[in-house]
Design an enzyme around this catalytic site. Structure first.
Site, PDB file in Angstrom:
ATOM      1  N   GLU A  79      75.094 107.488 -37.850  1.00  0.00           N
ATOM      2  CA  GLU A  79      75.435 108.190 -36.612  1.00  0.00           C
ATOM      3  C   GLU A  79      74.401 109.286 -36.328  1.00  0.00           C
ATOM      4  O   GLU A  79      74.038 110.058 -37.210  1.00  0.00           O
ATOM      5  CB  GLU A  79      76.820 108.833 -36.728  1.00  0.00           C
ATOM      6  CG  GLU A  79      77.944 107.826 -36.956  1.00  0.00           C
ATOM      7  CD  GLU A  79      78.189 106.933 -35.743  1.00  0.00           C
ATOM      8  OE1 GLU A  79      77.676 107.258 -34.651  1.00  0.00           O
ATOM      9  OE2 GLU A  79      78.893 105.915 -35.905  1.00  0.00           O
ATOM     10  N   CYS A 142      86.329 110.369 -38.297  1.00  0.00           N
ATOM     11  CA  CYS A 142      84.946 110.282 -38.771  1.00  0.00           C
ATOM     12  C   CYS A 142      84.057 111.274 -38.033  1.00  0.00           C
ATOM     13  O   CYS A 142      83.273 112.007 -38.647  1.00  0.00           O
ATOM     14  CB  CYS A 142      84.421 108.857 -38.637  1.00  0.00           C
ATOM     15  SG  CYS A 142      85.269 107.710 -39.742  1.00  0.00           S
ATOM     16  N   HIS A 166      78.655 104.725 -40.378  1.00  0.00           N
ATOM     17  CA  HIS A 166      79.779 103.811 -40.161  1.00  0.00           C
ATOM     18  C   HIS A 166      79.400 102.406 -40.627  1.00  0.00           C
ATOM     19  O   HIS A 166      78.250 101.974 -40.446  1.00  0.00           O
ATOM     20  CB  HIS A 166      80.135 103.746 -38.671  1.00  0.00           C
ATOM     21  CG  HIS A 166      81.261 104.648 -38.271  1.00  0.00           C
ATOM     22  ND1 HIS A 166      81.142 105.604 -37.295  1.00  0.00           N
ATOM     23  CD2 HIS A 166      82.555 104.727 -38.712  1.00  0.00           C
ATOM     24  CE1 HIS A 166      82.309 106.233 -37.144  1.00  0.00           C
ATOM     25  NE2 HIS A 166      83.180 105.723 -38.002  1.00  0.00           N
TER      26      HIS A 166
HETATM   27  N1  PCA Z   1      87.190 105.312 -39.747  1.00  0.00           N
HETATM   28  C1  PCA Z   1      87.842 106.186 -38.798  1.00  0.00           C
HETATM   29  C2  PCA Z   1      88.507 107.234 -39.623  1.00  0.00           C
HETATM   30  C3  PCA Z   1      88.520 106.727 -41.012  1.00  0.00           C
HETATM   31  C4  PCA Z   1      87.579 105.588 -41.004  1.00  0.00           C
HETATM   32  O1  PCA Z   1      87.198 104.956 -42.004  1.00  0.00           O
HETATM   33  C5  PCA Z   1      86.883 106.705 -37.729  1.00  0.00           C
HETATM   34  O2  PCA Z   1      85.913 106.023 -37.394  1.00  0.00           O
HETATM   35  O3  PCA Z   1      87.095 107.802 -37.203  1.00  0.00           O
END
Ligand code: PCA
Length: 208
Positions: A79, A142, A166
């Site tokens: 990100e 996240c 991610h």
């Molecule tokens: N993904 C979520 C919260 C926990 C996770 O693994 C997110 O993208 O916010």
């Protein structure tokens, strides 16, 4: 490099979260030159950021990599930016839903990742695993975690490098009938995240 690597517990009705599986897998595969501490966080707005910040303080990490699952993604996605917004589409695991609130009252609109994102995506791709930068970490846990960590580093003037990556869902999470969804095997994700960690190790500042 003193690395703090975090993952999240399952959420949203799933019994798996690839980010938790990755943290557990990588903990069992020591890497030369990497002093690794791991933590698996609850998907709870009240507790997750504080628990990660406590782990950072006690470990003295110089690098923080936060991992999380993003349904629908087709690649490992570092990100670029975290925004000062909590706007949950589903409740967190404590049942809290937060709509259109900042992560930090009066905080800046956004914080940028301080990880070398282009080097990381290149390294992951060179191992044969899809990777591309992402320009949104969402508005759920996240993004909140990434924002809180980068904000804490900014206000304390520390030089810790930090950012969020991610990952897609696991194939096992996408076997339901109906619409097929993108996924990636845990083995491929582990190759990719290992490549990211090696890149960070090889670009770490000399101590002192
Ligand atoms: N993904 C979520 C919260 C926990 C996770 O693994 C997110 O993208 O916010």
């Amino acid at each position: 490099m003193r690395l703090l690597l975090s993952g999240f517990e399952p959420f949203g009705g799933s019994d798996r979260n690839p980010s938790r599986d990755l943290v557990e897998t990588l903990l069992g595969e020591p890497m030369p030159g990497v002093d690794l501490q791991t933590i698996v966080l609850p998907v709870e707005t009240e507790t997750a950021p504080a628990r990660l910040l406590d782990a950072w303080r006690s470990h003295g990490s110089d690098t923080i990599v936060m991992l999380g699952e993003a349904a629908g993604r087709t690649a490992i996605t570092p990100e670029v930016v975290a925004i000062n917004l909590r706007d949950f589409e589903i409740p967190d695991n404590a049942g809290r839903t937060i709509a259109h609130r900042p992560v930090v009252e009066d905080g800046p609109a956004a914080h940028f990742s301080t990880l070398p994102i282009a080097s990381i995506t290149d390294a992951i791709r060179s191992r044969g695993v899809p990777s591309v930068r992402s320009l949104t970490a969402g508005t759920y846990l996240c993004n909140e975690l990434m924002y809180r960590v980068l904000h804490e580093i900014a206000i304390t003037g520390r030089r810790t490098r930090a950012g969020f990556i991610h990952v897609p869902r696991l194939p096992e999470q996408c076997t339901g009938s109906g619409h097929p969804a993108p996924s990636m095997s845990l083995a491929s994700m582990a190759v990719g995240i290992r490549a990211a960690i090696e890149t960070l190790r090889d670009t770490a500042r000399e101590p002192g």
